[in-house]
Design a protein around this motif. Structure first.
Motif, PDB file in Angstrom:
ATOM      1  N   GLN A 237      -7.600  -7.965  -3.496  1.00 36.48           N
ATOM      2  CA  GLN A 237      -6.716  -6.803  -3.589  1.00 36.48           C
ATOM      3  C   GLN A 237      -7.496  -5.551  -3.985  1.00 36.48           C
ATOM      4  O   GLN A 237      -7.312  -4.467  -3.398  1.00 36.48           O
ATOM      5  CB  GLN A 237      -5.598  -7.073  -4.600  1.00 36.48           C
ATOM      6  N   HIS A 238      -8.354  -5.700  -4.972  1.00 35.96           N
ATOM      7  CA  HIS A 238      -9.164  -4.570  -5.444  1.00 35.96           C
ATOM      8  C   HIS A 238     -10.102  -4.097  -4.342  1.00 35.96           C
ATOM      9  O   HIS A 238     -10.283  -2.897  -4.119  1.00 35.96           O
ATOM     10  CB  HIS A 238      -9.942  -4.993  -6.687  1.00 35.96           C
ATOM     11  N   GLN A 239     -10.703  -5.048  -3.648  1.00 35.29           N
ATOM     12  CA  GLN A 239     -11.622  -4.701  -2.567  1.00 35.29           C
ATOM     13  C   GLN A 239     -10.915  -3.912  -1.464  1.00 35.29           C
ATOM     14  O   GLN A 239     -11.434  -2.892  -0.994  1.00 35.29           O
ATOM     15  CB  GLN A 239     -12.242  -5.980  -1.992  1.00 35.29           C
ATOM     16  N   ARG A 240      -9.750  -4.373  -1.085  1.00 33.68           N
ATOM     17  CA  ARG A 240      -9.021  -3.680  -0.016  1.00 33.68           C
ATOM     18  C   ARG A 240      -8.568  -2.295  -0.459  1.00 33.68           C
ATOM     19  O   ARG A 240      -8.639  -1.329   0.317  1.00 33.68           O
ATOM     20  CB  ARG A 240      -7.820  -4.524   0.427  1.00 33.68           C
ATOM     21  N   ARG A 241      -8.113  -2.186  -1.700  1.00 23.30           N
ATOM     22  CA  ARG A 241      -7.669  -0.872  -2.188  1.00 23.30           C
ATOM     23  C   ARG A 241      -8.817   0.126  -2.208  1.00 23.30           C
ATOM     24  O   ARG A 241      -8.643   1.304  -1.864  1.00 23.30           O
ATOM     25  CB  ARG A 241      -7.057  -1.014  -3.590  1.00 23.30           C
ATOM     26  N   ASN A 242      -9.996  -0.322  -2.606  1.00 20.73           N
ATOM     27  CA  ASN A 242     -11.137   0.589  -2.658  1.00 20.73           C
ATOM     28  C   ASN A 242     -11.527   1.123  -1.282  1.00 20.73           C
ATOM     29  O   ASN A 242     -12.067   2.228  -1.172  1.00 20.73           O
ATOM     30  CB  ASN A 242     -12.338  -0.098  -3.307  1.00 20.73           C
ATOM     31  N   LEU A 243     -11.267   0.350  -0.249  1.00 19.14           N
ATOM     32  CA  LEU A 243     -11.564   0.814   1.111  1.00 19.14           C
ATOM     33  C   LEU A 243     -10.476   1.720   1.672  1.00 19.14           C
ATOM     34  O   LEU A 243     -10.722   2.477   2.614  1.00 19.14           O
ATOM     35  CB  LEU A 243     -11.748  -0.384   2.050  1.00 19.14           C
ATOM     36  N   ASP A 244      -9.292   1.658   1.083  1.00 21.68           N
ATOM     37  CA  ASP A 244      -8.136   2.372   1.618  1.00 21.68           C
ATOM     38  C   ASP A 244      -8.062   3.797   1.058  1.00 21.68           C
ATOM     39  O   ASP A 244      -7.113   4.175   0.386  1.00 21.68           O
ATOM     40  CB  ASP A 244      -6.859   1.596   1.283  1.00 21.68           C
ATOM     41  N   ILE A 245      -9.092   4.587   1.359  1.00 22.27           N
ATOM     42  CA  ILE A 245      -9.184   5.940   0.801  1.00 22.27           C
ATOM     43  C   ILE A 245      -9.433   6.999   1.874  1.00 22.27           C
ATOM     44  O   ILE A 245      -9.760   8.145   1.557  1.00 22.27           O
ATOM     45  CB  ILE A 245     -10.310   6.023  -0.257  1.00 22.27           C
ATOM     46  N   PHE A 246      -9.235   6.616   3.124  1.00 22.08           N
ATOM     47  CA  PHE A 246      -9.571   7.525   4.213  1.00 22.08           C
ATOM     48  C   PHE A 246      -8.333   8.077   4.934  1.00 22.08           C
ATOM     49  O   PHE A 246      -8.454   8.678   5.993  1.00 22.08           O
ATOM     50  CB  PHE A 246     -10.511   6.831   5.207  1.00 22.08           C
ATOM     51  N   ASP A 247      -7.151   7.877   4.337  1.00 20.81           N
ATOM     52  CA  ASP A 247      -5.929   8.346   4.982  1.00 20.81           C
ATOM     53  C   ASP A 247      -5.243   9.461   4.197  1.00 20.81           C
ATOM     54  O   ASP A 247      -4.078   9.759   4.417  1.00 20.81           O
ATOM     55  CB  ASP A 247      -4.953   7.182   5.188  1.00 20.81           C
ATOM     56  N   PHE A 248      -5.964  10.077   3.262  1.00 21.72           N
ATOM     57  CA  PHE A 248      -5.411  11.215   2.530  1.00 21.72           C
ATOM     58  C   PHE A 248      -6.560  12.114   2.100  1.00 21.72           C
ATOM     59  O   PHE A 248      -7.730  11.700   2.100  1.00 21.72           O
ATOM     60  CB  PHE A 248      -4.585  10.757   1.318  1.00 21.72           C
ATOM     61  N   THR A 249      -6.222  13.356   1.732  1.00 17.15           N
ATOM     62  CA  THR A 249      -7.233  14.335   1.342  1.00 17.15           C
ATOM     63  C   THR A 249      -6.759  15.102   0.123  1.00 17.15           C
ATOM     64  O   THR A 249      -5.655  15.660   0.112  1.00 17.15           O
ATOM     65  CB  THR A 249      -7.498  15.333   2.494  1.00 17.15           C
ATOM     66  N   LEU A 250      -7.588  15.126  -0.915  1.00 25.91           N
ATOM     67  CA  LEU A 250      -7.314  15.952  -2.083  1.00 25.91           C
ATOM     68  C   LEU A 250      -7.533  17.420  -1.728  1.00 25.91           C
ATOM     69  O   LEU A 250      -8.357  17.740  -0.864  1.00 25.91           O
ATOM     70  CB  LEU A 250      -8.248  15.562  -3.233  1.00 25.91           C
ATOM     71  N   THR A 251      -6.839  18.307  -2.392  1.00 24.79           N
ATOM     72  CA  THR A 251      -7.104  19.727  -2.188  1.00 24.79           C
ATOM     73  C   THR A 251      -8.403  20.105  -2.897  1.00 24.79           C
ATOM     74  O   THR A 251      -8.875  19.388  -3.788  1.00 24.79           O
ATOM     75  CB  THR A 251      -5.961  20.587  -2.743  1.00 24.79           C
TER      76      THR A 251
END
Length: 280
Positions: A237-251
């Motif tokens: 779960q942790h591994q998948r969450r860490n990869l799931d960071i390319f579908d949003f952008t911080l200002t």
């Protein structure tokens, strides 16, 4: 993670924008954890002779059934092997432990300036690259003065500088130096390794805004600064969450606000590269 999410290195090679750290991931359990990470999409695997995880990394790659050419394997030179011949032999030893024919990236783990052998170590890495043992060479925990010294002595600029970077220790000046020199910055302990960064009100608020967890917000902060985070994760779960960071952008403002969390005592273990003597 998209396979297109790659950083271009100054030597023509590439690295994925996020990697798996293997500090304290060892033995048969470590093999299983690394194999799970591979199955979840990780291809950049970061180890070190001092982590004692090279064997587990190599075995996980073999068990995965995925071609070697799809992996990006990093390991590092311990301080006790900074002399030229010693460095070349331990690079060969790392390849034997990993069961690989070449390394994608090899780093000097710490400069150890009190001993002042890191230029000799860098010359050995250049030779290892020339011999085809290593594709890309770089450094870890090097400050500007250390970078300047090895570049001046050899004319060869590292492809990567792996540094301690997280919201309490954002290293804006060093990151800017790396970028100026065309060096990709990697971050070790990118989530602060057990600090309170994951519960910072700002981070929690942004996690709620973007429907992510705190770790994903911090990892995205790294990516938007042009930094490659190397994050340890042992559960699927942790591994998948860490990869799931390319579908949003911080200002840009949010990125700056996270950087403003910097603390004067922000290092996780108070390891100053100008003083630290590593595991020697």
């Amino acid at each position: 993670m998209s396979l297109n999410e790659l950083y271009e290195l100054n030597d023509g090679h590439q690295l994925p924008k996020i990697g798996l750290g293997t500090f304290q991931i060892r033995g048969y359990q470590g093999v299983d954890q690394i194999l799970t990470a591979i199955q979840n999409g990780y291809r950049l695997l970061d180890t070190s002779t001092n982590y004692d995880s090279e064997g587990a990394v190599g075995e996980a790659i073999r068990r995965s059934g995925i071609p070697r050419s799809q992996f990006y394997v990093t390991t590092k030179l311990p301080g006790k092997y900074h002399h030229f011949d010693d460095a070349l032999k331990i690079i060969e030893e790392s390849l034997l432990r990993l069961g690989l024919d070449y390394l994608d990236l090899y780093l000097i783990h710490w400069p150890l300036p009190k001993r002042d052998n890191y230029v000799e170590a860098w010359q050995a890495l250049i030779e290892a690259q020339r011999r085809g043992l290593v594709r890309s060479i770089g450094v870890s925990n090097f400050e500007k003065e250390h970078l300047d010294k090895i570049i001046s002595a050899t004319g060869i600029t590292p492809a990567v500088n792996q540094n301690e970077i997280h919201p309490y220790w954002p290293q804006e000046s060093l990151v800017a130096t790396n970028q100026e020199y065309g060096i990709v910055t990697e971050a070790w302990s990118p989530l602060g390794r057990g600090s309170s960064e994951l519960t910072e009100p700002l981070i929690v608020k942004l996690a709620e805004k973007y429907d992510k967890n705190a770790g994903q917000i911090i990892l995205r902060w790294h990516i938007q600064r042009g930094i490659l985070p190397v994050a340890k994760a042992t559960t699927p779960q942790h591994q998948r969450r860490n990869l799931d960071i390319f579908d949003f952008t911080l200002t840009e403002t949010e990125v700056s606000q996270i950087s403003d969390l910097e603390r004067k005592d922000g290092r996780v273990d108070d390891q100053d590269p100008k003083e630290y003597e590593e595991f020697v």
